[in-house]
Design an enzyme around this catalytic site. Sequence first.
Site, mmCIF file in Angstrom:
data_model
loop_
_atom_site.group_PDB
_atom_site.id
_atom_site.type_symbol
_atom_site.label_atom_id
_atom_site.label_comp_id
_atom_site.label_asym_id
_atom_site.label_seq_id
_atom_site.Cartn_x
_atom_site.Cartn_y
_atom_site.Cartn_z
ATOM 1 N N HIS A 143 -8.011 6.494 3.768
ATOM 2 C CA HIS A 143 -9.203 5.394 3.200
ATOM 3 C C HIS A 143 -10.325 5.047 3.078
ATOM 4 O O HIS A 143 -10.899 5.662 4.160
ATOM 5 C CB HIS A 143 -8.170 3.573 4.396
ATOM 6 C CG HIS A 143 -6.914 3.314 3.626
ATOM 7 N ND1 HIS A 143 -5.871 2.596 4.366
ATOM 8 C CD2 HIS A 143 -6.653 3.870 2.520
ATOM 9 C CE1 HIS A 143 -4.847 2.503 3.456
ATOM 10 N NE2 HIS A 143 -5.411 3.258 2.469
ATOM 11 N N GLU A 198 -13.630 3.294 5.689
ATOM 12 C CA GLU A 198 -13.148 3.299 7.313
ATOM 13 C C GLU A 198 -14.218 4.620 7.774
ATOM 14 O O GLU A 198 -12.826 5.367 8.324
ATOM 15 C CB GLU A 198 -11.301 2.994 7.327
ATOM 16 C CG GLU A 198 -11.594 1.966 6.950
ATOM 17 C CD GLU A 198 -9.486 1.821 7.213
ATOM 18 O OE1 GLU A 198 -9.049 2.799 7.337
ATOM 19 O OE2 GLU A 198 -8.660 1.429 6.028
ATOM 20 N N ARG A 241 -11.639 2.462 -1.519
ATOM 21 C CA ARG A 241 -10.488 2.676 -0.323
ATOM 22 C C ARG A 241 -9.179 3.145 -1.233
ATOM 23 O O ARG A 241 -9.088 4.415 0.320
ATOM 24 C CB ARG A 241 -9.667 1.197 0.093
ATOM 25 C CG ARG A 241 -8.506 0.760 0.503
ATOM 26 C CD ARG A 241 -7.588 -0.017 0.373
ATOM 27 N NE ARG A 241 -6.485 -0.051 1.043
ATOM 28 C CZ ARG A 241 -5.691 -0.237 1.393
ATOM 29 N NH1 ARG A 241 -6.586 -0.785 3.350
ATOM 30 N NH2 ARG A 241 -4.397 -0.272 2.181
ATOM 31 N N HIS A 255 -7.151 4.894 10.970
ATOM 32 C CA HIS A 255 -7.606 3.846 10.551
ATOM 33 C C HIS A 255 -8.772 3.140 10.641
ATOM 34 O O HIS A 255 -8.464 3.544 11.839
ATOM 35 C CB HIS A 255 -6.753 2.770 9.974
ATOM 36 C CG HIS A 255 -5.849 3.362 8.911
ATOM 37 N ND1 HIS A 255 -5.729 3.510 7.458
ATOM 38 C CD2 HIS A 255 -4.592 4.902 8.947
ATOM 39 C CE1 HIS A 255 -4.700 3.557 7.110
ATOM 40 N NE2 HIS A 255 -4.331 4.617 7.242
ATOM 41 N N GLU A 287 -5.494 1.488 13.634
ATOM 42 C CA GLU A 287 -6.934 0.563 13.717
ATOM 43 C C GLU A 287 -7.954 0.616 14.757
ATOM 44 O O GLU A 287 -7.490 -0.127 15.563
ATOM 45 C CB GLU A 287 -5.972 -0.812 13.143
ATOM 46 C CG GLU A 287 -5.294 -0.713 11.757
ATOM 47 C CD GLU A 287 -5.634 -0.783 10.505
ATOM 48 O OE1 GLU A 287 -7.286 -0.651 10.466
ATOM 49 O OE2 GLU A 287 -4.771 -0.572 10.095
#
Lengths: 93, 310
Positions: free
Chosen positions: B70, B73, B128, B197, B271
Amino acid sequence: HKLFIGDQVLRINAESEEHIQLLKELEDDEGWELDFWTHPASTDLPVDIHVPFASLHAVKNFLQAHKIPFHVMINNLQELLDEEQEGVELNAM
Amino acid sequence: QERNARSFNFGAYHTLDTIYSWMDTLVAAHPNLVSKVQIGTSYENRPMYALKFSTGGNKRPAIWIDAGIHAREWVSTASAVWMADKMATDYGVDPSVTSLLGQMDVYLSIVTNPDGYVYTHTSDRMWRKTRSVNTGSVCRGVDPNRNWDAGFGGPGASKNPCSDSYHGPHAHSEIEVKNVVDLVQSHGNFKAFISVHAYSQLLMYPYGYSCTSVPHQAELDSVGRSAVQALSSLYGTSYKVGSICKIIYQASGGSIDWSYDIGIKYSFAFELRDTGRYGFLLPANQIIPTASETWLGLKHIMEYVRDHPY
């Protein structure tokens, strides 16, 4: 460059399943051009939405009307982006 | 230009060109350990690279790690740069890394969505998706983490090309996804698949496309919890552990669901930071702390994979 002047990021703490459903409706509404950074799924996790300046008033009204608690996480997105860009340029120098 | 690996500023966000150039300096500094493998090209024809950490052997059991799928990020990519350097410099110094790379290969894709990454630097910091053209739509790009052949097109993905979670016309339609799929399948001996991520501070395992538990749920949960304990030991950063569906939301077409379903048991997604006010704009002074804590969690998973062959 796309500018984000006056855009805000709202952090929403849904307190009920009803709130989650309302936020999902908000997510399906393409008109306000909202960018969900985290999506409404449960009351355990906050929902973060990047809201364009033009939609701020409407979105905040929507949340207040439905008594969905929120606070402003990023007050002016462009200011943060400018700081970041400065950092990248400074480092490149 | 960063002229050598030593002078590189790991505590800063960099352009794609700088990162690609730094990869060459890393390879040059560790020629017997690190190589740069081109796994294909992106939609806009940029090369896609994975750093291969290997001490020899042919198609050894391997671990796949990808970051930056993404585009916005950034801390994911910045952390992967730091971790690549850490793995290279710790080999021969840290017995755990030395033992790991003595038995397994590690493939690390630092910028898995190069077109999107460049676009975040030049046009839209909040981008993104990929940058592919969607026939019949004015909107570009596909969410590359809804594009894998795992419950493709199901709940938690959008059929609207203008949505940030658009799943694409068909599974693996995005060349960036297909390149990884082809590498993993042609290699045939990956034992772990880890996607990095940002943000939210979560360590997740499959499934995202379904809310049913995977057969190895108990083991993955236990590995995940220990990994998070290791991660948190540095700064006390709090992470949640669980299946994608149960701790965030149902999301179909995700990478680690695909990897798990093709038989790669140890499939995880991180994440990274933060839960605070910055979202995708994590200040650069937090890159190294984020990478350092993530490395501890990642290393724990890799050690577990090494010690539990299947």
